[in-house]
Design a protein around this motif. Structure first.
Motif, PDB file in Angstrom:
ATOM      1  N   UNK A 236       0.817  -1.206   0.000  1.00  0.00           N
ATOM      2  CA  UNK A 236       0.000   0.000   0.000  1.00  0.00           C
ATOM      3  C   UNK A 236       0.855   1.263   0.000  1.00  0.00           C
ATOM      4  N   UNK A 237       1.868   1.303   0.855  1.00  0.00           N
ATOM      5  CA  UNK A 237       2.699   2.499   0.945  1.00  0.00           C
ATOM      6  C   UNK A 237       3.568   2.671  -0.301  1.00  0.00           C
ATOM      7  N   UNK A 238       4.084   1.576  -0.843  1.00  0.00           N
ATOM      8  CA  UNK A 238       4.872   1.663  -2.072  1.00  0.00           C
ATOM      9  C   UNK A 238       4.026   2.181  -3.219  1.00  0.00           C
ATOM     10  N   UNK A 239       2.776   1.717  -3.311  1.00  0.00           N
ATOM     11  CA  UNK A 239       1.876   2.170  -4.371  1.00  0.00           C
ATOM     12  C   UNK A 239       1.595   3.660  -4.239  1.00  0.00           C
ATOM     13  N   UNK A 240       1.278   4.100  -3.035  1.00  0.00           N
ATOM     14  CA  UNK A 240       0.952   5.510  -2.838  1.00  0.00           C
ATOM     15  C   UNK A 240       2.162   6.410  -3.114  1.00  0.00           C
ATOM     16  N   UNK A 241       3.325   6.015  -2.608  1.00  0.00           N
ATOM     17  CA  UNK A 241       4.532   6.822  -2.869  1.00  0.00           C
ATOM     18  C   UNK A 241       4.855   6.817  -4.363  1.00  0.00           C
ATOM     19  N   UNK A 242       4.685   5.659  -5.023  1.00  0.00           N
ATOM     20  CA  UNK A 242       4.943   5.576  -6.458  1.00  0.00           C
ATOM     21  C   UNK A 242       4.019   6.472  -7.259  1.00  0.00           C
ATOM     22  N   UNK A 243       2.730   6.505  -6.895  1.00  0.00           N
ATOM     23  CA  UNK A 243       1.782   7.355  -7.612  1.00  0.00           C
ATOM     24  C   UNK A 243       2.013   8.839  -7.303  1.00  0.00           C
ATOM     25  N   UNK A 244       2.437   9.153  -6.082  1.00  0.00           N
ATOM     26  CA  UNK A 244       2.783  10.547  -5.763  1.00  0.00           C
ATOM     27  C   UNK A 244       3.968  10.992  -6.619  1.00  0.00           C
ATOM     28  N   UNK A 245       4.966  10.127  -6.753  1.00  0.00           N
ATOM     29  CA  UNK A 245       6.115  10.447  -7.606  1.00  0.00           C
ATOM     30  C   UNK A 245       5.689  10.597  -9.061  1.00  0.00           C
ATOM     31  N   UNK A 246       4.742   9.765  -9.502  1.00  0.00           N
ATOM     32  CA  UNK A 246       4.232   9.873 -10.870  1.00  0.00           C
ATOM     33  C   UNK A 246       3.583  11.229 -11.099  1.00  0.00           C
ATOM     34  N   UNK A 247       2.773  11.692 -10.145  1.00  0.00           N
ATOM     35  CA  UNK A 247       2.115  12.983 -10.305  1.00  0.00           C
ATOM     36  C   UNK A 247       3.126  14.121 -10.243  1.00  0.00           C
ATOM     37  N   UNK A 248       4.143  14.004  -9.394  1.00  0.00           N
ATOM     38  CA  UNK A 248       5.192  15.025  -9.370  1.00  0.00           C
ATOM     39  C   UNK A 248       5.912  15.100 -10.710  1.00  0.00           C
TER      40      UNK A 248
END
Length: 432
Positions: A236-248
């Motif tokens: 869950x945390x890897x997915x959220x951090x990965x998607x935050x990086x994608x949006x950045x």
């Protein structure tokens, strides 16, 4: 002849419009397909979260809440059991402290991560629906670069998630079955009949040799629960951090292309310059609002993970040192293998958290550089002022910390490994 020219020009216009409509339609289909793939990954995330009673994050049924509280009670029972084992066995032999303390520390960290995730379930739900619906208005429909960014990050997150989930199944089977298989091997090959091995060998209020099957099943079950909690929360945390990086990354690309070459030409030739400047300002406001939202959810995620990360940093070096010392000192082959596997698991868990923090920090830092690569010199005074304010905001980079005391990055991982090695050498010297 004149009629022929009119018909010919009309056919050409219809052909151009058809090609344009086809290109737009293809772009829309591509964007919709990418969005559906992200939605499938979010659905997978919600599905694995439900296995430990955390998904859906809010509005869950009563049965799911009962499952959550039962899991908490079971983990608290195991913490109490291992604490009593540490007191009773550790007072007799200091080497037993080394054997028990890492197990106790691991389940305490799992319990903290589990309960904190439930306490902040509204945050998890907010992030979930942001990437489901709220993010997509910055993804340009005809931008090949945006499609490439979304696709690459989606594959990266999916590959990590599938590895973690499917790696858990054989890991659990090996950890749970290895003590029994090793005991059977010693019995068959070496004739050892008085050896009883368990997954973590805790204290019981009854004769655990007489009730060996019950004790073994209990420890196997709790080992599986702890592994599942660790891995699914990491997913869950890897997915959220990965998607935050994608949006950045998407925001950075939007900044770089906020003034296209055609816009610059239009400004220089004073063709609809006012409209171009207005469009640039509106785009900047959207980008800034998205960045503010990402900063808010990242700060809240930092609070959720802060306790576990602080424990990982402060106790991680000690636990890595203890497990490394145990598997290099003890003469029992079973304990050597078991503590080597625990040593590797601790190193991987700490490395994962430090890597997530490093990647998030790097993506946040790159957003500042994206402003320099935009054609900001041609922007209006209002847009330049917004860019300057936004640049000042991006100076405060996104970070994952241990309650604000320790920044989780690769320097922290290097520090943990260095401290572990120093403690290990000290223990070896004292032991010799």
């Amino acid at each position: 002849m004149r009629l022929f020219k009119v018909v010919s020009n009309s056919l050409c216009l219809i052909t151009v419009e058809a090609h344009s409509f086809g290109a737009t339609s293809d772009a829309n289909m591509s964007n919709n397909q990418l969005r559906n793939e992200i939605l499938l990954e979010l659905a997978f995330l919600q599905s694995v979260g439900s296995k430990i009673f955390l998904g859906p994050f809010i509005n869950g049924n009563k049965l799911r809440m009962v499952g959550y509280y039962i899991t908490c009670i079971l983990m608290m029972c195991t913490i109490t059991q291992l604490s009593f084992t540490l007191i009773t066995d550790g007072s007799k032999d200091w080497l037993e402290i080394i054997n028990i303390a890492p197990n106790l520390g691991v389940i305490i960290m799992a319990y903290i991560k589990y309960t904190r995730s439930h306490a902040y379930k509204e945050l998890y739900e907010e992030i979930f629906y942001h990437f489901k619906d709220g993010m997509w208005n910055i993804v340009a429909r005809q931008s090949q670069e945006h499609q490439k960014i979304v696709k690459s990050y989606k594959w990266m997150v999916m590959a990590i998630n599938r590895f973690l989930v499917f790696y858990t199944i054989p890991l659990t089977l090996i950890v749970d079955s290895f003590p029994y298989l090793f005991m059977v091997y010693n019995n068959k090959m070496h004739g050892v009949t008085d050896e009883y091995l368990y997954p973590y060998d805790a204290w019981y209020p009854f004769n655990k040799v007489k009730w060996y099957a019950a004790a073994y099943i209990w420890e196997s079950f709790m080992t599986a629960i702890v592994i599942a909690v660790f891995v699914i929360l990491d997913v869950m945390h890897t997915s959220y951090i990965g998607f935050i990086c994608m949006e950045l990354k998407l925001l950075g690309n939007c900044l770089e292309e906020i003034l296209s070459p055609d816009n610059v030409v239009a400004i220089l030739e004073d063709r609809n310059a006012r409209e171009v400047h207005r469009t640039v300002v509106n785009k900047l406001k959207i980008i800034i609002s998205k960045h503010i939202f990402l900063a808010k959810i990242t700060s809240k995620l930092d609070k959720v993970l802060g306790d576990a990360m602080l424990l990982n940093y402060s106790l991680g070096a000690i636990f890595i040192c203890l497990t490394a010392f145990t598997f290099t000192v003890v003469d029992v082959t079973y304990k050597r293998i078991r503590y080597f596997l625990m040593f590797m698991s601790l190193v991987i868990e700490i490395f994962n958290q430090c890597l997530l923090g490093q990647v998030l920090n790097d993506h946040s830092k790159n957003l500042t550089e994206a402003i320099y690569f935009s054609d900001w010199s041609y922007a209006s005074p209002e847009a330049k002022k917004l860019m300057l304010m936004f640049m000042m905001r991006t100076q405060k980079q996104f970070r994952l910390t241990g309650k604000g005391y320790i920044v989780m990055n690769m320097n922290s991982f290097s520090s943990i490994c260095s401290s572990s090695y120093q403690f290990y050498n000290l223990l070896r010297t004292i032991y010799k």
